[in-house]
Motif scaffolding. Structure first.
Motif, PDB file in Angstrom:
ATOM      1  N   GLU A 198      -7.758  -0.301   8.116  1.00 15.10           N
ATOM      2  CA  GLU A 198      -6.932   0.870   7.822  1.00 15.10           C
ATOM      3  C   GLU A 198      -6.004   0.590   6.639  1.00 15.10           C
ATOM      4  O   GLU A 198      -5.811   1.438   5.776  1.00 15.10           O
ATOM      5  N   VAL A 199      -5.452  -0.619   6.604  1.00 12.99           N
ATOM      6  CA  VAL A 199      -4.568  -0.982   5.491  1.00 12.99           C
ATOM      7  C   VAL A 199      -5.357  -0.976   4.179  1.00 12.99           C
ATOM      8  O   VAL A 199      -4.913  -0.453   3.166  1.00 12.99           O
TER       9      VAL A 199
ATOM     10  N   VAL B 145       0.830  -1.201   0.000  1.00 13.97           N
ATOM     11  CA  VAL B 145       0.000   0.000   0.000  1.00 13.97           C
ATOM     12  C   VAL B 145       0.866   1.253   0.000  1.00 13.97           C
ATOM     13  O   VAL B 145       1.721   1.409   0.866  1.00 13.97           O
TER      14      VAL B 145
ATOM     15  N   LEU C 160       2.963   1.845   3.246  1.00 10.69           N
ATOM     16  CA  LEU C 160       2.424   1.949   4.600  1.00 10.69           C
ATOM     17  C   LEU C 160       3.291   1.141   5.570  1.00 10.69           C
ATOM     18  O   LEU C 160       3.497   1.531   6.717  1.00 10.69           O
TER      19      LEU C 160
ATOM     20  N   GLY D 163      -7.955   0.705   3.440  1.00 10.27           N
ATOM     21  CA  GLY D 163      -8.255   2.096   3.068  1.00 10.27           C
ATOM     22  C   GLY D 163      -9.425   2.196   2.109  1.00 10.27           C
ATOM     23  O   GLY D 163     -10.465   1.568   2.313  1.00 10.27           O
ATOM     24  N   PRO D 164      -9.279   2.976   1.038  1.00  5.31           N
ATOM     25  CA  PRO D 164     -10.407   3.173   0.114  1.00  5.31           C
ATOM     26  C   PRO D 164     -10.824   1.885  -0.605  1.00  5.31           C
ATOM     27  O   PRO D 164     -11.951   1.789  -1.073  1.00  5.31           O
ATOM     28  N   HIS D 165      -9.920   0.903  -0.654  1.00  2.06           N
ATOM     29  CA  HIS D 165     -10.294  -0.370  -1.288  1.00  2.06           C
ATOM     30  C   HIS D 165     -11.393  -1.091  -0.513  1.00  2.06           C
ATOM     31  O   HIS D 165     -12.000  -2.033  -1.019  1.00  2.06           O
ATOM     32  N   ALA D 166     -11.603  -0.682   0.746  1.00  2.00           N
ATOM     33  CA  ALA D 166     -12.635  -1.351   1.548  1.00  2.00           C
ATOM     34  C   ALA D 166     -14.014  -0.747   1.306  1.00  2.00           C
ATOM     35  O   ALA D 166     -14.997  -1.204   1.866  1.00  2.00           O
ATOM     36  N   LEU D 167     -14.085   0.281   0.472  1.00  2.00           N
ATOM     37  CA  LEU D 167     -15.367   0.982   0.317  1.00  2.00           C
ATOM     38  C   LEU D 167     -16.475   0.207  -0.405  1.00  2.00           C
ATOM     39  O   LEU D 167     -17.633   0.280   0.008  1.00  2.00           O
TER      40      LEU D 167
ATOM     41  N   GLU E 162      -9.462  -3.805  12.821  1.00  2.00           N
ATOM     42  CA  GLU E 162      -9.468  -2.378  12.502  1.00  2.00           C
ATOM     43  C   GLU E 162      -8.168  -1.977  11.801  1.00  2.00           C
ATOM     44  O   GLU E 162      -8.165  -1.139  10.898  1.00  2.00           O
TER      45      GLU E 162
ATOM     46  N   ALA F  91     -12.382   6.685   5.099  1.00  2.00           N
ATOM     47  CA  ALA F  91     -11.549   6.253   3.978  1.00  2.00           C
ATOM     48  C   ALA F  91     -11.660   7.203   2.783  1.00  2.00           C
ATOM     49  O   ALA F  91     -11.232   6.867   1.683  1.00  2.00           O
TER      50      ALA F  91
ATOM     51  N   TYR G 147     -14.325  -6.403   9.968  1.00  2.00           N
ATOM     52  CA  TYR G 147     -14.292  -5.382  11.016  1.00  2.00           C
ATOM     53  C   TYR G 147     -15.710  -5.167  11.565  1.00  2.00           C
ATOM     54  O   TYR G 147     -15.929  -5.102  12.775  1.00  2.00           O
TER      55      TYR G 147
ATOM     56  N   ARG H  14      -4.271   5.853  -3.172  1.00  2.00           N
ATOM     57  CA  ARG H  14      -4.653   5.892  -1.762  1.00  2.00           C
ATOM     58  C   ARG H  14      -4.981   7.322  -1.359  1.00  2.00           C
ATOM     59  O   ARG H  14      -5.877   7.893  -1.951  1.00  2.00           O
ATOM     60  N   TYR H  15      -4.257   7.908  -0.376  1.00  2.00           N
ATOM     61  CA  TYR H  15      -4.645   9.238   0.090  1.00  2.00           C
ATOM     62  C   TYR H  15      -3.720  10.346  -0.417  1.00  2.00           C
ATOM     63  O   TYR H  15      -3.825  11.483   0.029  1.00  2.00           O
ATOM     64  N   GLU H  16      -2.802  10.007  -1.321  1.00  2.00           N
ATOM     65  CA  GLU H  16      -1.867  11.020  -1.812  1.00  2.00           C
ATOM     66  C   GLU H  16      -2.501  11.810  -2.948  1.00  2.00           C
ATOM     67  O   GLU H  16      -2.686  11.302  -4.052  1.00  2.00           O
TER      68      GLU H  16
ATOM     69  N   LYS I 121       1.901   0.915  15.612  1.00  2.00           N
ATOM     70  CA  LYS I 121       0.581   0.342  15.896  1.00  2.00           C
ATOM     71  C   LYS I 121       0.637  -1.185  15.861  1.00  2.00           C
ATOM     72  O   LYS I 121       0.107  -1.862  16.740  1.00  2.00           O
TER      73      LYS I 121
ATOM     74  N   ALA J 197       2.121   4.979   0.675  1.00  2.00           N
ATOM     75  CA  ALA J 197       1.883   6.025   1.685  1.00  2.00           C
ATOM     76  C   ALA J 197       3.141   6.863   1.813  1.00  2.00           C
ATOM     77  O   ALA J 197       4.244   6.311   1.895  1.00  2.00           O
TER      78      ALA J 197
ATOM     79  N   ALA K   9     -13.683  -4.628   5.474  1.00  2.00           N
ATOM     80  CA  ALA K   9     -14.816  -3.969   6.138  1.00  2.00           C
ATOM     81  C   ALA K   9     -15.783  -4.984   6.757  1.00  2.00           C
ATOM     82  O   ALA K   9     -16.113  -4.862   7.935  1.00  2.00           O
TER      83      ALA K   9
END
Ligand code: FAD
Lengths: 399, 379
Positions: free
Chosen positions: A338-339, A268, A275, A341-345, A334, B355, A372, B125-127, A284, A270, A369
């Motif tokens: 977080e890992v 991922v 990440l 991220g948007p792929h969990a939408l 959780e 997200a 979780y 991602r978030y960038e 974490k 970041a 998701a």
């Protein structure tokens, strides 16, 4: 004192690992590894593989198929099972109803039910909770009225996990309205194919079908399906709930989730890197690993003590394991969310439930998701975290 | 300092709340969600009638007005594409399009045109500056190729506002352009789906999609500042939405504790649960303050200060949302887990928001990367 695993225990671990590696069907492993729900067939198939090896009901008394392993070996076995991405043996059968039948059933019941429970020839669900009897389980109202050699059972159960897949339900019913509420309860085994049993789905947060309402309308249950004495059901239920609480910790599963989170974080992006390279993420993950290690030792320590002192699963210390274990299950889920991220939408409950449909986005993220979300229930079922705290405050601290 | 709303703002607040009260009960929302579009066309027309769809225009309303609307929308878990089509795309077109796109803006305000902001990509991602979709110029036309993912309301938008790289490396802030394309153009393939919180979204594949010069927004290659501004607008808007959702969830939880009985008493009599509700309220109030801070800072011209402020907002909102939502389910017990009951839907919205436009960890990291004894601008 020695907290390291002995050479024999390590050898045992190797043997278990090799066994899982060689016999776990690939399709089942892939599903579990991706966090998808195994089907009823998968669960039955896997348990029969375990049963053929004599490892389906390891914790039962040896005369009924248990292995006689000590706490440490039982623990290693479970941990390796989760790390191998194997489904666990059907917990309602193996951890919940089986031990009750062994401890409180009569010879005939043991001979009839136990082999079928072990082999999942009978798939059991747990019919305890009701709309008005959740935390206050003893307030249950489902009634069983004696009529010759049968009980006539009427009432409603709620939150019954997998009732829609089950052949049988172990059930708490009220057999004496006049007694103190804990003293009028009996423990029955009910054939779900009986006339008057209706199962209705209840959909949960994650979009899955895990729980149900079960309506019982003048259901005839032979008195021979009552386990133990009439009106002693509360005692058996407490025994069972202790076993359930030990199980819910599922440290091995949390560990495997944490491993997965770390592996996936390397994919991922970041902050110009991944990440997995982010210090905040590493802290974490490390903090969770520390807590899991501590809980592992606490678990082995408490179980060892419980085994030596009281010998039953009713020790209030078990509540400590349930509180921490369920919290860490949630925390690791959780972290995976977080890992992802948007792929969990994307909401894709069918895919997560194991259906043969296309997955939107990367498969590794698609169950983050739902898992979780479903695990929010870990601090609610099997006695909520608040109830566990009440038990510890009252029975350990004496306040 | 003045925390009160002016007369026009109070009127907007009343108008939106009236609409929600009449047309957005949980049951009505469920009907909209189950429709083919996943939201209500009739509601969209109503928003237009009371002037909400023109709120991208700084002459009509600023960040405070947006906050008022989004808070009410969060309270009712609104499904319509207000954020995507109005606050983001309307604003982008107005800020960058100059006079040439006046008609588009009229169409948006009148509820005739739906647009979506197609910026995020499968590996961005978030960038914000990570844009791999390419735009190349050929005979005064631009050709776009690449992939976009999790585009809010990208499934129903007729026009898409697409970011694409005209120069530079994948994460360079410079070299990014914004292009308007018809969703039906040759070379656009989209997959629509529902997101965890009941909204609709789409993934897009762009395969040599042609854009004429008139549909290029602003100077190609220099659009990152506007993209950043849109992300900040989105953070401010979702902060208000989160506050509305948390407020509803908190009210619901407190009411439930007063009615649910176990052990012969209302569970609200247990002090452990009372304290939890208080802690939820503390988190909610912290979030509310940061939503106000967001509204104040959204019009800050200095991009660095504004983005730092929005990072702070996102950090607090994420923390508060997480706590309030998780505890709301916990205090409801099993009933909180079911989709038949509203609490779970609030949980899902608050989760999904985390997200979008950067999660808490991302924004905390952004703040922590700034040197100084104090890194946040005064409101
Ligand atoms: C996904 C899922 C699967 C389940 N599967 C099964 C199953 O297979 N079979 C079955 O029988 N049941 C099952 N359950 C039911 C579960 O055991 C109950 O949900 C649980 O006992 C809590 O009851 P309740 O939901 O009625 O919540 P309530 O008891 O109403 O509790 C609501 C809140 O009040 C708190 N509370 C209650 N009493 C006290 C107190 N004295 N002090 C402080 N706080 C208190 C609780 O902790 C909770 O936060 C399942 C539940 C879920 C969510």
């Amino acid at each position: 004192m020695d907290l390291r695993y002995s050479p024999e225990e390590q050898e045992f671990r190797g043997e278990v690992r090799e066994f899982f590696r060689s016999v776990l069907p690939r399709e089942i492993r892939d599903k579990v590894a991706l966090g998808r729900l195994p089907s009823r067939d998968d669960i039955v198939r896997w348990q029969r593989i375990l049963n053929a090896r004599g490892w389906a009901v390891t914790q039962w008394a040896p005369e009924w198929g248990g292995t006689g392993w000590d706490t440490v070996r039982q623990y290693i076995f479970r941990e390796e099972m989760y790390l191998a991405d194997a489904p666990e043996p059907l917990s309602t059968n193996v951890t919940l109803v089986g031990p009750v039948v062994i401890a409180f059933g009569n010879e005939q019941q043991k001979r009839h039910f136990l082999p079928r429970i072990a082999n999942v020839d009978m798939f059991f669900c747990q019919g305890f909770s009701e709309p008005e009897a959740g935390s206050d389980l003893a307030a249950l109202r489902t009634r069983a009225v004696r009529d010759g050699d049968q009980y006539i059972v009427t009432g409603q159960k709620l939150w019954t996990s997998y009732a829609h897949q089950a052949d049988w339900m172990f059930c708490l019913v009220r057999t004496d309205e006049s007694a103190r509420k804990q003293d009028g309860i009996s423990y029955l085994l009910i054939d779900m194919a009986s006339k008057g049993v209706t199962v209705k789905p209840v959909m949960t947060l994650d979009g899955g079908h895990h729980v149900n309402e079960v309506f019982l309308n003048d259901v005839q249950v032979p008195v021979t399906n009552r386990i133990g004495e009439e009106n002693r059901g509360w005692h058996y239920a407490k025994f069972l709930l202790g076993n359930e609480r030990i199980l819910t910790g599922r440290i091995g599963l949390s560990k495997s989730r944490l491993r997965r989170a770390r592996d996936l974080a390397a994919r991922v992006p970041a902050g110009g890197s991944t990440l997995a390279a982010s210090h905040a993420f590493r802290e974490k993950a490390a903090a969770l690993e520390v807590e899991l290690k501590a809980l592992e030792i606490t678990t082995l320590r408490v179980l060892d003590e419980v085994r030596r002192q009281t010998g039953t699963a009713q020790d209030p210390k078990i509540s400590i394991l349930k509180i921490k274990g369920s919290e860490l299950a949630q925390a690791t889920a959780e972290l995976l969310l977080e890992v992802a991220g948007p792929h969990a939408l994307p909401r894709q409950e069918d895919w997560a439930s194991g259906a043969d449909v296309a997955c939107i986005g990367p498969e590794w993220a698609a169950t983050a998701a739902p898992n979780y979300l479903y695990l929010r229930a870990a601090t609610i079922f099997g006695g909520s975290s608040e109830i566990q705290r009440n038990i510890v405050a009252k029975n350990i601290l004496g306040i | 300092m003045d925390f009160s709303l002016n007369k026009e703002q109070t009127m907007i607040k009343d108008a939106v709340e009236r609409l929600m009260h009449r047309h957005y009960t949980f049951a009505q929302r469920d009907t909209y969600a189950r429709g083919a579009a996943g939201w209500s066309e009739a509601m969209w027309q109503r928003y237009s009638e009371v002037g909400l769809l023109g709120l991208f225009d700084s002459d009509v309303g600023g960040p405070v007005e947006a906050m008022i609307v989004m808070e009410a929308f969060g309270h009712s878990l609104v499904l319509e594409p207000f954020l995507a089509a109005v606050l983001l795309c309307g604003r982008a077109v107005q800020r960058a399009g100059g006079g040439s796109h006046a008609e588009l803006l009229q169409d948006i305000a009148a509820g005739r045109l739906l647009m979506a902001f197609a910026h995020t990509e499968p590996s961005s991602r978030y960038e914000l500056s990570r844009v791999a979709t390419r735009a190349t110029c050929k005979d005064r036309r631009w050709i776009l190729s690449g992939a976009k993912s999790a585009i809010m309301h990208g499934d129903c938008a007729r026009r898409l506002l697409v970011s694409a790289r005209v120069a530079g490396e994948p994460a360079d802030p410079s070299g990014i352009g914004l292009f308007l394309i018809d969703a039906g153009s040759a070379g656009v393939r989209r997959t629509g789906y529902t997101t965890q919180d009941g909204l609709r979204a789409a993934d897009l594949v762009l395969d040599r999609v042609e854009v004429v010069a008139a549909d290029v927004l602003g100077p190609p290659g220099a659009m990152f500042p506007l993209i950043q501004e849109l992300a900040d607008v989105a953070i401010a808007a979702t902060a208000a939405e989160a506050v509305g959702a948390m407020q509803a969830l908190h009210d619901m939880t407190v009411a439930y504790l007063k009615t649910r009985r176990q052990f012969g008493v209302a569970i609200g009599t247990f002090q452990a649960l009372q304290h939890r509700c208080v802690d939820m309220l503390v988190e909610l109030e912290q979030a509310r303050s940061m939503a106000l801070y967001a509204a104040m800072m959204a019009s800050e011209p200095d991009a660095r200060s504004r983005s730092a402020a929005m990072s702070a907002v996102k950090v607090q909102i994420t923390k508060s949302s997480r706590y309030v939502a998780q505890q709301a389910i916990q205090l409801h017990g099993g009933i909180g887990m079911t989709t038949e009951y509203a609490a779970s839907h609030y949980f899902l919205r608050l989760m999904a928001m985390q997200a979008r436009f950067g999660d808490g960890a991302h924004h905390l990291n952004a703040l922590a990367s700034i040197d100084g004894r104090e890194v946040l601008p005064a409101a």
